[in-house]
Scaffold this motif. Structure first.
Motif, PDB file in Angstrom:
ATOM      1  N   ALA A 116      -6.845 -14.326   0.576  1.00 61.48           N
ATOM      2  CA  ALA A 116      -5.838 -13.450   1.175  1.00 61.48           C
ATOM      3  C   ALA A 116      -6.040 -12.005   0.719  1.00 61.48           C
ATOM      4  O   ALA A 116      -5.862 -11.068   1.492  1.00 61.48           O
ATOM      5  CB  ALA A 116      -4.447 -13.943   0.812  1.00 61.48           C
ATOM      6  N   GLY A 117      -6.405 -11.824  -0.544  1.00 62.30           N
ATOM      7  CA  GLY A 117      -6.803 -10.517  -1.050  1.00 62.30           C
ATOM      8  C   GLY A 117      -5.791  -9.411  -0.853  1.00 62.30           C
ATOM      9  O   GLY A 117      -4.578  -9.595  -0.998  1.00 62.30           O
ATOM     10  N   ALA A 118      -6.300  -8.240  -0.468  1.00 60.05           N
ATOM     11  CA  ALA A 118      -5.471  -7.037  -0.381  1.00 60.05           C
ATOM     12  C   ALA A 118      -4.536  -7.042   0.818  1.00 60.05           C
ATOM     13  O   ALA A 118      -3.714  -6.139   0.954  1.00 60.05           O
ATOM     14  CB  ALA A 118      -6.368  -5.797  -0.339  1.00 60.05           C
ATOM     15  N   ASP A 119      -4.640  -8.035   1.711  1.00 59.85           N
ATOM     16  CA  ASP A 119      -3.688  -8.129   2.822  1.00 59.85           C
ATOM     17  C   ASP A 119      -2.313  -8.564   2.354  1.00 59.85           C
ATOM     18  O   ASP A 119      -1.352  -8.561   3.129  1.00 59.85           O
ATOM     19  CB  ASP A 119      -4.213  -9.100   3.876  1.00 59.85           C
ATOM     20  N   VAL A 120      -2.195  -8.981   1.117  1.00 62.33           N
ATOM     21  CA  VAL A 120      -0.922  -9.287   0.477  1.00 62.33           C
ATOM     22  C   VAL A 120      -0.766  -8.342  -0.704  1.00 62.33           C
ATOM     23  O   VAL A 120      -1.704  -8.194  -1.485  1.00 62.33           O
ATOM     24  CB  VAL A 120      -0.889 -10.760   0.001  1.00 62.33           C
ATOM     25  N   PRO A 121       0.390  -7.642  -0.847  1.00 54.85           N
ATOM     26  CA  PRO A 121       1.656  -7.890  -0.164  1.00 54.85           C
ATOM     27  C   PRO A 121       1.655  -7.471   1.300  1.00 54.85           C
ATOM     28  O   PRO A 121       0.878  -6.612   1.714  1.00 54.85           O
ATOM     29  CB  PRO A 121       2.664  -7.053  -0.976  1.00 54.85           C
ATOM     30  N   LEU A 122       2.569  -8.094   2.056  1.00 55.69           N
ATOM     31  CA  LEU A 122       2.706  -7.811   3.480  1.00 55.69           C
ATOM     32  C   LEU A 122       3.465  -6.502   3.674  1.00 55.69           C
ATOM     33  O   LEU A 122       4.138  -6.011   2.761  1.00 55.69           O
ATOM     34  CB  LEU A 122       3.435  -8.970   4.160  1.00 55.69           C
ATOM     35  N   PRO A 123       3.378  -5.919   4.884  1.00 48.53           N
ATOM     36  CA  PRO A 123       4.026  -4.621   5.110  1.00 48.53           C
ATOM     37  C   PRO A 123       5.545  -4.641   4.968  1.00 48.53           C
ATOM     38  O   PRO A 123       6.144  -3.626   4.620  1.00 48.53           O
ATOM     39  CB  PRO A 123       3.629  -4.283   6.552  1.00 48.53           C
ATOM     40  N   LEU A 124       6.168  -5.793   5.260  1.00 54.14           N
ATOM     41  CA  LEU A 124       7.620  -5.900   5.183  1.00 54.14           C
ATOM     42  C   LEU A 124       7.999  -7.068   4.286  1.00 54.14           C
ATOM     43  O   LEU A 124       7.327  -8.100   4.283  1.00 54.14           O
ATOM     44  CB  LEU A 124       8.220  -6.130   6.570  1.00 54.14           C
ATOM     45  N   PRO A 125       9.098  -6.949   3.524  1.00 52.97           N
ATOM     46  CA  PRO A 125       9.567  -8.083   2.733  1.00 52.97           C
ATOM     47  C   PRO A 125      10.103  -9.180   3.650  1.00 52.97           C
ATOM     48  O   PRO A 125      10.370  -8.951   4.830  1.00 52.97           O
ATOM     49  CB  PRO A 125      10.673  -7.471   1.872  1.00 52.97           C
ATOM     50  N   HIS A 126      10.244 -10.375   3.100  1.00 56.37           N
ATOM     51  CA  HIS A 126      10.792 -11.528   3.829  1.00 56.37           C
ATOM     52  C   HIS A 126       9.976 -11.813   5.089  1.00 56.37           C
ATOM     53  O   HIS A 126      10.526 -12.071   6.163  1.00 56.37           O
ATOM     54  CB  HIS A 126      12.268 -11.293   4.199  1.00 56.37           C
ATOM     55  N   SER A 127       8.664 -11.749   4.948  1.00 58.01           N
ATOM     56  CA  SER A 127       7.780 -11.992   6.076  1.00 58.01           C
ATOM     57  C   SER A 127       6.865 -13.172   5.789  1.00 58.01           C
ATOM     58  O   SER A 127       6.620 -13.538   4.641  1.00 58.01           O
ATOM     59  CB  SER A 127       6.912 -10.758   6.370  1.00 58.01           C
ATOM     60  N   ALA A 128       6.353 -13.753   6.882  1.00 58.03           N
ATOM     61  CA  ALA A 128       5.300 -14.764   6.813  1.00 58.03           C
ATOM     62  C   ALA A 128       4.083 -14.191   7.513  1.00 58.03           C
ATOM     63  O   ALA A 128       4.174 -13.237   8.294  1.00 58.03           O
ATOM     64  CB  ALA A 128       5.754 -16.058   7.485  1.00 58.03           C
ATOM     65  N   ALA A 129       2.922 -14.773   7.252  1.00 62.26           N
ATOM     66  CA  ALA A 129       1.701 -14.292   7.905  1.00 62.26           C
ATOM     67  C   ALA A 129       0.663 -15.397   7.931  1.00 62.26           C
ATOM     68  O   ALA A 129       0.647 -16.287   7.072  1.00 62.26           O
ATOM     69  CB  ALA A 129       1.134 -13.071   7.174  1.00 62.26           C
ATOM     70  N   ILE A 130      -0.203 -15.324   8.931  1.00 61.77           N
ATOM     71  CA  ILE A 130      -1.386 -16.168   8.960  1.00 61.77           C
ATOM     72  C   ILE A 130      -2.596 -15.252   8.938  1.00 61.77           C
ATOM     73  O   ILE A 130      -2.638 -14.235   9.634  1.00 61.77           O
ATOM     74  CB  ILE A 130      -1.395 -17.107  10.182  1.00 61.77           C
ATOM     75  N   LEU A 131      -3.550 -15.597   8.088  1.00 67.58           N
ATOM     76  CA  LEU A 131      -4.776 -14.823   7.914  1.00 67.58           C
ATOM     77  C   LEU A 131      -5.945 -15.725   8.302  1.00 67.58           C
ATOM     78  O   LEU A 131      -6.536 -16.394   7.449  1.00 67.58           O
ATOM     79  CB  LEU A 131      -4.929 -14.340   6.471  1.00 67.58           C
ATOM     80  N   PRO A 132      -6.261 -15.800   9.587  1.00 69.27           N
ATOM     81  CA  PRO A 132      -7.302 -16.726  10.023  1.00 69.27           C
ATOM     82  C   PRO A 132      -8.696 -16.160   9.823  1.00 69.27           C
ATOM     83  O   PRO A 132      -8.905 -14.952   9.790  1.00 69.27           O
ATOM     84  CB  PRO A 132      -6.998 -16.887  11.519  1.00 69.27           C
ATOM     85  N   CYS A 133      -9.653 -17.064   9.699  1.00 67.84           N
ATOM     86  CA  CYS A 133     -11.062 -16.715   9.833  1.00 67.84           C
ATOM     87  C   CYS A 133     -11.477 -17.130  11.244  1.00 67.84           C
ATOM     88  O   CYS A 133     -11.371 -18.317  11.583  1.00 67.84           O
ATOM     89  CB  CYS A 133     -11.919 -17.433   8.804  1.00 67.84           C
TER      90      CYS A 133
END
Length: 335
Positions: A116-133
């Motif tokens: 996940a690396g530098a893509d976390v933290p996310l831009p907004l709090p209380h968020s979910a995300a998918i980081l696909p390859c």
């Protein structure tokens, strides 16, 4: 956010050893006048058809083990199905506490991602995300049929619009959104609550993803590739763009295929708010192509002008921090 133009009318005179000028002799004023190609007459129909195919896929997401917990989130491995029955992998980010209020699909640069690396933290709090390859890309989606090396991947299937791998990678991101919404059902509301983020390869893919998918409310594209192919193949560069340029030299008819995968043409169809971070100096993704994506946007657009892309210099970290702050402000405003 207004364009960051103060004191940035021309690229800095960086010391480098490239056999070409990564600013391509353009000032900011020049770059802001570069148009987006209109594209083929059936451009919209082609992409709407591809989108319908992707939405028909049952993603069957599987949540994998917890990888780490930091920055107020838990990060898990995840896998899901994309077009053609291909299983892909990546990472799922969930709030450590409480329900998710927003969601993100985050595209990667050429070469894929290993964490996940530098893509976390996310831009907004209380968020979910998918980081696909996306298919063929390390670390989670390697394929026996799709090359993993950027210069080979970008040419895979380029002989026709139906077989070109870039179209399948766009579908991989649509299917990632489907997987995210299935895994985080609180994001399924009548109003779109998804944002897209992508850098370089992921930025160009994002411009192709966003116009057709109403599940996304906004996007942020950093140094996006695939912009204005007719101009791009005339500009010397490094990276995957160089492979396409060499291929075009031997097969000029490839522009007929690339016309369907032009991120700047897609931007002309994109009416959602978009923040573009485009560089004045970039040896891998020529700035004229980046700015063509921004200039083509049909909806509300924010621009952050960066000193350099794909090139480390003493101000790289400070500029990234500025972009992170601008991205948080942008998504807080539009999501």
């Amino acid at each position: 956010m207004a364009a960051s133009t103060e004191g940035a009318r021309a690229a800095r005179a960086f010391t480098h050893d490239f056999p070409f000028d990564p600013s391509y002799g353009r000032t900011l004023d020049d770059l802001l006048r570069i148009p987006a190609p209109e594209g083929p007459a059936d451009f919209d129909a082609f992409w709407r058809g591809r989108y319908e195919q992707a939405r028909a896929v049952a993603p069957r997401p599987e949540l994998g083990p917890l990888v780490e917990e930091r920055d107020g989130v838990r990060i898990h491995e995840v896998s899901y199905t994309s077009v053609g029955g291909v299983r892909l992998g990546g990472w799922l980010v969930l709030p450590a506490e409480g329900a998710a209020e927003h969601g993100f699909v985050i595209g990667h640069g050429y070469g894929g991602r290993e964490a996940a690396g530098a893509d976390v933290p996310l831009p907004l709090p209380h968020s979910a995300a998918i980081l696909p390859c996306v298919r063929g890309m390390a670390d989670r989606s390697l394929s026996p049929t799709v090359p993993s090396v950027a210069g080979e991947h970008v040419l895979h299937g380029i002989g026709s619009r139906e077989t070109y791998v870039i179209g399948e990678c766009v579908a991989d991101l649509w299917c990632a959104a489907s997987a995210l919404l299935e895994l985080v059902p609180e994001l399924n509301t009548s109003a779109p609550r998804l944002g897209y983020r992508g850098v370089s390869f992921g930025g160009g893919l994002g411009a192709l993803v966003l116009p057709w998918d109403d599940r996304f409310a906004a996007g942020q594209l950093t140094v996006p590739t695939f912009g204005n192919h007719p101009l791009r193949v005339t500009l010397d560069c490094a990276g995957s763009g160089a492979a396409v340029r060499r291929h075009h030299a031997d097969h000029p008819e490839v522009l007929d295929v690339l016309a369907y995968f032009d991120a700047a043409t897609a931007a002309r169809k994109l009416h959602k708010p978009v923040l573009v971070a485009a560089a004045l100096f970039d040896p891998s993704v020529p700035p004229p192509g980046q700015f063509a994506v921004h200039n083509g946007l049909a909806g509300p657009r924010d621009l952050m002008v960066c000193e350099a892309g794909h090139f480390d210099y003493e101000g790289t970290q400070a500029e990234q921090e500025q972009l992170d702050a601008a991205t948080a402000e942008f998504f807080a405003r539009v999501l």
